[in-house]
Design an enzyme around this catalytic site. Structure first.
Site, PDB file in Angstrom:
ATOM      1  N   GLY A 103      30.155 -63.273 108.226  1.00 18.91           N
ATOM      2  CA  GLY A 103      30.310 -64.186 107.082  1.00 18.91           C
ATOM      3  C   GLY A 103      29.350 -63.796 105.990  1.00 18.91           C
ATOM      4  O   GLY A 103      28.244 -63.343 106.268  1.00 18.91           O
ATOM      5  N   CYS A 104      29.796 -63.971 104.750  1.00 13.83           N
ATOM      6  CA  CYS A 104      29.008 -63.487 103.615  1.00 13.83           C
ATOM      7  C   CYS A 104      27.996 -64.509 103.117  1.00 13.83           C
ATOM      8  O   CYS A 104      27.085 -64.172 102.381  1.00 13.83           O
ATOM      9  CB  CYS A 104      29.928 -63.105 102.470  1.00 13.83           C
ATOM     10  SG  CYS A 104      30.815 -61.588 102.811  1.00 13.83           S
ATOM     11  N   ILE A 105      28.224 -65.777 103.453  1.00 16.96           N
ATOM     12  CA  ILE A 105      27.340 -66.787 102.863  1.00 16.96           C
ATOM     13  C   ILE A 105      26.618 -67.594 103.931  1.00 16.96           C
ATOM     14  O   ILE A 105      27.231 -68.058 104.872  1.00 16.96           O
ATOM     15  CB  ILE A 105      28.131 -67.735 101.929  1.00 16.96           C
ATOM     16  CG1 ILE A 105      28.644 -66.907 100.748  1.00 16.96           C
ATOM     17  CG2 ILE A 105      27.245 -68.856 101.431  1.00 16.96           C
ATOM     18  CD1 ILE A 105      29.727 -67.563  99.979  1.00 16.96           C
TER      19      ILE A 105
ATOM     20  N   ILE B  25      25.855 -64.377  95.415  1.00 15.87           N
ATOM     21  CA  ILE B  25      26.246 -64.109  96.807  1.00 15.87           C
ATOM     22  C   ILE B  25      25.520 -62.871  97.335  1.00 15.87           C
ATOM     23  O   ILE B  25      25.075 -62.834  98.482  1.00 15.87           O
ATOM     24  CB  ILE B  25      27.779 -63.983  96.917  1.00 15.87           C
ATOM     25  CG1 ILE B  25      28.395 -65.376  96.700  1.00 15.87           C
ATOM     26  CG2 ILE B  25      28.199 -63.415  98.274  1.00 15.87           C
ATOM     27  CD1 ILE B  25      29.890 -65.428  96.663  1.00 15.87           C
TER      28      ILE B  25
END
Lengths: 105, 155
Positions: A103-105, B25
């Site tokens: 997952g990126c976040i 991000i």
């Protein structure tokens, strides 16, 4: 597959040191993995995160990201980074013997 | 592993939603990987840390071919707001945090948040106009000092 020996038991890990088979992990291995990952002595707060990580993995099949940890583990994001400066989700997952959270976040 | 990235300094220079998110991000992701991170907000990128504006960052609906609709349409009153609302809902559904929440997370992760002095002067702003997570207003020279020894990413 590389192997490591924690608490006198040989286990298989991936290139980054994450357990390839979480069922081979035992709590007694955590302090040695933590030392190796540069986390140092494990406090109760560390354990709260590690156990939460393990529990989440057993429930959902994957480890939570830092954001999820901050919201649900009872340890906020600031403290998570104090406990695990080199990446809370990543290091806690490694110490908990589960795969690296995706997952990126 | 000597090839590993140890430090990044990310510049956010634009103020539309689609141009603010990527840098945020990447900064957040860097911290999650244990990489040291700095964020430097310049020009319209300052809106992302502006107290009154950071909750109202809008999607660019004009000059944005990625949206796949006519520029003329994108310029109509209210279209940007509607599209912003639509994309915010879409992001909430996949659990992407709002810009203010993401910035707070990044600050809590120990990353440094800086505003560009030239832009702050240009827009007649002061420290008080920014959210408390902003550590400092710094010059380009100071930015390079802070960025020393790492990678610089411009967005």
């Amino acid at each position: 597959m590389p192997t490591r020996t924690y608490a006198d038991i040989e286990v298989e890990v991936d290139a980054e040191g994450f357990f390839t088979d979480p069922s081979t992990w035992q709590e007694g291995m955590a302090p040695e993995i933590a030392r190796e990952a540069g986390v140092g002595e494990l406090t109760d707060r560390h354990w709260q995160v590690i156990k939460f990580m393990r529990h989440q993995y057993e429930e959902s099949g994957s480890g939570p990201t830092v954001r999820v940890l901050g919201k649900t583990s009872g340890v906020g994001i600031k403290e998570l980074y104090q406990l695990f400066p080199r990446g809370p989700a990543k290091l806690a997952a490694r110490i908990a013997g589960i795969p690296k959270p995706r997952g990126c976040i | 592993m000597p090839d590993q990235i140890e430090k990044v300094s990310i510049i956010i220079s634009k103020g539309s939603l689609d141009e603010v998110y990527p840098g945020l991000i990447m900064a957040n992701g860097a911290r999650a990987e244990g990489i040291e991170a700095n964020l430097f907000f310049t020009f319209f990128g300052l809106d992302a840390i502006h107290k009154a504006r950071h909750e109202h960052i809008k999607l660019a609906t004009v000059g944005n071919p990625g949206l796949h609709f006519a520029t003329l349409l994108g310029g109509l009153p209210g279209v940007s707001s509607v599209m912003t609302h639509y994309i915010n809902q879409k992001m909430a559904r996949v659990d992407i945090p709002s810009i203010p929440e993401l910035i707070e997370m990044i600050a809590d992760s120990g990353a440094g948040l800086y505003a560009c002095k030239a832009s702050v002067d240009l827009f007649g702003l002061e420290k008080n106009d920014f959210i408390p997570q902003v550590s400092d207003i710094i010059t380009v020279g100071k930015f390079y000092e802070r960025a020393a020894g790492g990678q610089i990413i411009f967005t």
